[in-house]
Design a protein around this motif. Structure first.
Motif, mmCIF file in Angstrom:
data_model
loop_
_atom_site.group_PDB
_atom_site.id
_atom_site.type_symbol
_atom_site.label_atom_id
_atom_site.label_comp_id
_atom_site.label_asym_id
_atom_site.label_seq_id
_atom_site.Cartn_x
_atom_site.Cartn_y
_atom_site.Cartn_z
ATOM 1 N N ARG A 199 -9.635 3.141 33.369
ATOM 2 C CA ARG A 199 -10.746 2.311 32.879
ATOM 3 C C ARG A 199 -10.550 1.980 31.401
ATOM 4 N N GLN A 200 -10.093 2.960 30.615
ATOM 5 C CA GLN A 200 -9.848 2.723 29.192
ATOM 6 C C GLN A 200 -8.754 1.662 28.991
ATOM 7 N N ALA A 201 -7.688 1.793 29.802
ATOM 8 C CA ALA A 201 -6.585 0.823 29.686
ATOM 9 C C ALA A 201 -7.064 -0.582 30.033
ATOM 10 N N ASN A 202 -7.896 -0.704 31.085
ATOM 11 C CA ASN A 202 -8.424 -2.009 31.464
ATOM 12 C C ASN A 202 -9.289 -2.604 30.361
ATOM 13 N N LYS A 203 -10.117 -1.751 29.755
ATOM 14 C CA LYS A 203 -10.999 -2.221 28.691
ATOM 15 C C LYS A 203 -10.167 -2.646 27.467
ATOM 16 N N GLU A 204 -9.114 -1.875 27.187
ATOM 17 C CA GLU A 204 -8.235 -2.229 26.060
ATOM 18 C C GLU A 204 -7.563 -3.569 26.306
ATOM 19 N N ASN A 205 -7.115 -3.807 27.531
ATOM 20 C CA ASN A 205 -6.494 -5.092 27.865
ATOM 21 C C ASN A 205 -7.497 -6.233 27.735
ATOM 22 N N GLN A 206 -8.737 -5.996 28.174
ATOM 23 C CA GLN A 206 -9.778 -7.018 28.038
ATOM 24 C C GLN A 206 -10.026 -7.343 26.565
ATOM 25 N N PHE A 207 -10.062 -6.286 25.755
ATOM 26 C CA PHE A 207 -10.292 -6.458 24.314
ATOM 27 C C PHE A 207 -9.184 -7.313 23.685
ATOM 28 N N VAL A 208 -7.925 -6.994 24.000
ATOM 29 C CA VAL A 208 -6.788 -7.748 23.445
ATOM 30 C C VAL A 208 -6.839 -9.196 23.923
ATOM 31 N N ASN A 209 -7.124 -9.399 25.212
ATOM 32 C CA ASN A 209 -7.194 -10.762 25.750
ATOM 33 C C ASN A 209 -8.317 -11.566 25.102
ATOM 34 N N THR A 210 -9.440 -10.901 24.850
ATOM 35 C CA THR A 210 -10.576 -11.584 24.219
ATOM 36 C C THR A 210 -10.215 -12.063 22.823
ATOM 37 N N LEU A 211 -9.565 -11.181 22.043
ATOM 38 C CA LEU A 211 -9.188 -11.561 20.679
ATOM 39 C C LEU A 211 -8.088 -12.616 20.679
ATOM 40 N N THR A 212 -7.189 -12.536 21.658
ATOM 41 C CA THR A 212 -6.111 -13.527 21.747
ATOM 42 C C THR A 212 -6.661 -14.911 22.052
ATOM 43 N N ASN A 213 -7.599 -14.968 22.985
ATOM 44 C CA ASN A 213 -8.168 -16.254 23.394
ATOM 45 C C ASN A 213 -9.193 -16.788 22.411
ATOM 46 N N SER A 214 -9.876 -15.868 21.689
ATOM 47 C CA SER A 214 -10.916 -16.287 20.726
ATOM 48 C C SER A 214 -10.729 -15.530 19.416
ATOM 49 N N PRO A 215 -9.682 -15.864 18.644
ATOM 50 C CA PRO A 215 -9.395 -15.117 17.403
ATOM 51 C C PRO A 215 -10.505 -15.203 16.362
ATOM 52 N N GLU A 216 -11.373 -16.228 16.450
ATOM 53 C CA GLU A 216 -12.451 -16.391 15.473
ATOM 54 C C GLU A 216 -13.757 -15.733 15.928
ATOM 55 N N ALA A 217 -13.735 -15.041 17.057
ATOM 56 C CA ALA A 217 -14.956 -14.439 17.604
ATOM 57 C C ALA A 217 -15.498 -13.357 16.668
ATOM 58 N N THR A 218 -16.839 -13.294 16.543
ATOM 59 C CA THR A 218 -17.477 -12.256 15.732
ATOM 60 C C THR A 218 -17.551 -10.949 16.522
ATOM 61 N N GLN A 219 -17.914 -9.882 15.831
ATOM 62 C CA GLN A 219 -18.012 -8.583 16.495
ATOM 63 C C GLN A 219 -19.044 -8.619 17.625
ATOM 64 N N LEU A 220 -20.200 -9.233 17.367
ATOM 65 C CA LEU A 220 -21.239 -9.281 18.395
ATOM 66 C C LEU A 220 -20.791 -10.102 19.608
ATOM 67 N N GLN A 221 -20.048 -11.178 19.363
ATOM 68 C CA GLN A 221 -19.538 -11.975 20.478
ATOM 69 C C GLN A 221 -18.557 -11.179 21.323
ATOM 70 N N VAL A 222 -17.729 -10.366 20.678
ATOM 71 C CA VAL A 222 -16.768 -9.534 21.410
ATOM 72 C C VAL A 222 -17.513 -8.462 22.211
ATOM 73 N N VAL A 223 -18.539 -7.879 21.609
ATOM 74 C CA VAL A 223 -19.344 -6.868 22.313
ATOM 75 C C VAL A 223 -19.965 -7.456 23.581
ATOM 76 N N LYS A 224 -20.535 -8.642 23.461
ATOM 77 C CA LYS A 224 -21.158 -9.288 24.624
ATOM 78 C C LYS A 224 -20.122 -9.600 25.700
ATOM 79 N N ALA A 225 -18.930 -10.045 25.278
ATOM 80 C CA ALA A 225 -17.892 -10.388 26.245
ATOM 81 C C ALA A 225 -17.403 -9.156 27.006
#
Length: 492
Positions: A12-38
């Motif tokens: 589960r941790q690995a999946n969440k880490e991959n989601q986190f990396v993908n989120t930042l890769t696709n939306s590098p300008e995203a704020t912390q709150l936007q990443v939390v919601k995603a």
């Protein structure tokens, strides 16, 4: 059975880490709150803390990957691979020494010392020699102890001279990166500083002191606008490297290349500089920040050589670099300014009308004076003027000419700004001659010749000519031949 929950948690941790990396890769300008919601659905305090823990885990994993980076590509800083090899050996020795594995520690230290000597890494020579001395003392080996102590003493003395040289160098660099007034002030002390550095190099005879003297000399010639001397110094360094008189494990040929083409650009030899840039380009890795600095001058050389289509091709390559958008905002705005000039001077059929309007709107929104665009303010105002000359908008042309006149009065009063002043006086001629191209060309002959005879100033005082003023004057006359600017008809 107890291993299953642990494996499930890690999955589960690995999946969440991959989601986190993908989120930042696709939306590098995203704020912390936007990443939390995603990632978690809601931006609660608990989810923010969960994100912070997740960031920490991902950061640690990324840092661990630093050990596996490949530094063997010659387009990177050449000294990096050899320095990291020394650090790797010292790290291993520190562990072995702590475990009292003296025999293997000595072998690795001797190997590291040889590598440090070949690379002239004096600080690592000191570390190796000190550890060898202590190791021999602990093992009561008198003769090896004395030998290591002698090596240490010499290395410490060289390091002291290098430290003294680096203190002078960093103080110089700080002044050079400051205000124009600071750069003018440091220009006066540079001869004495160079003499001090040359004395230290004669004592140390190390690559570090040589490199400091070499870089400070280039900086000094740059400040004076002595670009022919920069060409001579960089060519001499290339010959010395080719003749094995410079340490190939340390000398940064990329910096030498950059300074060489920069000097050709500033000394108004763009054709020769462009030819060298074509050759040197292969020595810069696209992932390096230095690549963008080199490409910037590569583009300017193409513009100064009037090879506008080549400049446009280079811009296409540059903007496709994955690191393009993560440059500083000031750098991105410079690229936009270069692109605007390129698209303006290219034949109209090659540029889409929509793109023309888009770039025109961007250019016209730029402030007429901004400290963060130091060196480019005249270029911005002139480009705005060019756009309105092409649109034949008399009122806007007159407004821009007045702004240029005021800018000249406020900021271009030093002798070193003569080229900019001469060009702005040429632009005033078009008003005096009622925008008649033939009369303006005739009236401006003397000013144009004076402009041609005036060399570019030193870097400390320069307005950047994205396209040489002489070429811009020809462009202005061409626009006037196509049609004079006219007043807008009043609305009925």
């Amino acid at each position: 059975m107890t291993a299953l929950p642990v494996l499930d948690l890690r999955s589960r941790q690995a999946n969440k880490e991959n989601q986190f990396v993908n989120t930042l890769t696709n939306s590098p300008e995203a704020t912390q709150l936007q990443v939390v919601k995603a990632l978690y659905g809601k931006a609660t305090a608990a989810n923010v803390r969960a994100l912070q823990k997740l960031q920490s885990r991902v950061r640690s994993k990324l840092l661990n990957h630093l050990y596996f980076l490949d530094h063997s590509d010659p387009r990177h800083l050449v000294s990096r691979r050899y320095e990291l090899e020394c650090l790797d050996l010292l790290h291993k020795v520190s562990i072995l020494y702590a475990e009292r594995e003296y025999k293997l520690s000595e072998l690795l230290l001797q190997r590291c010392l040889r590598m440090a000597e070949k690379g002239e890494f004096t600080q690592y020579m000191v570390q190796c020699a000190r550890m060898l001395r202590n190791l021999h003392a602990e093992r009561q080996q008198v003769i090896p102890y004395k030998k290591a102590a002698k090596v240490l003493q010499r290395a410490q003395q060289v390091l002291a001279w290098e430290d003294e040289a680096e203190d002078l160098y960093t103080a110089t660099q700080l002044a050079l990166s400051g205000t124009v007034a600071m750069r003018r002030a440091v220009l006066g002390v540079m001869p004495d500083r160079l003499a001090q550095l040359e004395t230290l190099h004669r004592k140390a005879k190390s690559f570090t002191t040589y490199n400091i003297v070499y870089r400070v000399r280039l900086a000094y010639e740059e400040l004076q606008g002595n670009y022919q001397e920069i060409i001579r110094v960089t060519a001499a360094a290339s010959r010395r490297l080719r003749d094995s008189k410079l340490n190939a494990r340390r000398f940064d040929i990329r910096f030498n290349h950059f300074m060489s083409i920069y000097a050709y650009l500033r000394s108004r030899q763009p054709v020769q500089g462009l030819r060298l840039a074509e050759e040197y380009n292969r020595d810069f890795h696209p992932s390096s920040g230095n690549w963008f600095y080199f490409q910037e001058h590569y583009v300017l050389l193409a513009l100064h050589a009037e090879q506008y289509e080549r400049a446009q091709q280079l811009m296409e390559v540059i903007t496709k670099n994955p690191a393009y958008l993560i440059q500083r905002e000031a750098a991105l705005q410079r690229w936009d300014l270069y692109r605007a000039y390129i698209e303006f001077v290219l034949p109209p059929p090659r540029v889409a009308t929509a793109r023309q309007r888009q770039m025109a709107q961007w250019v016209l929104q730029l402030p007429e004076y901004s400290r963060d665009k130091r060196g480019h303010n005249v270029a911005i105002l002139v480009l705005q003027l060019l756009y309105f000359l092409r649109e034949r908008n008399l009122e806007a042309v007159l407004v821009r000419l007045e702004r240029l006149r005021k800018y000249q009065q406020r900021h271009l009063y030093e002798p070193t700004t003569l080229r900019s002043r001469l060009f702005l006086r040429l632009l005033q001629v078009i008003v005096e001659k009622n925008f008649d191209a033939a009369q303006a060309a005739d009236r401006g002959k003397a000013l144009l010749q004076q402009l041609r005879d005036t060399p570019p100033p030193g870097e400390a005082f320069a307005e950047v000519e994205i396209i040489p003023y002489e070429h811009l004057w020809s462009l202005v006359l061409g626009l006037l031949r196509d049609g004079k600017p006219v007043a807008n008809e009043p609305a009925e």
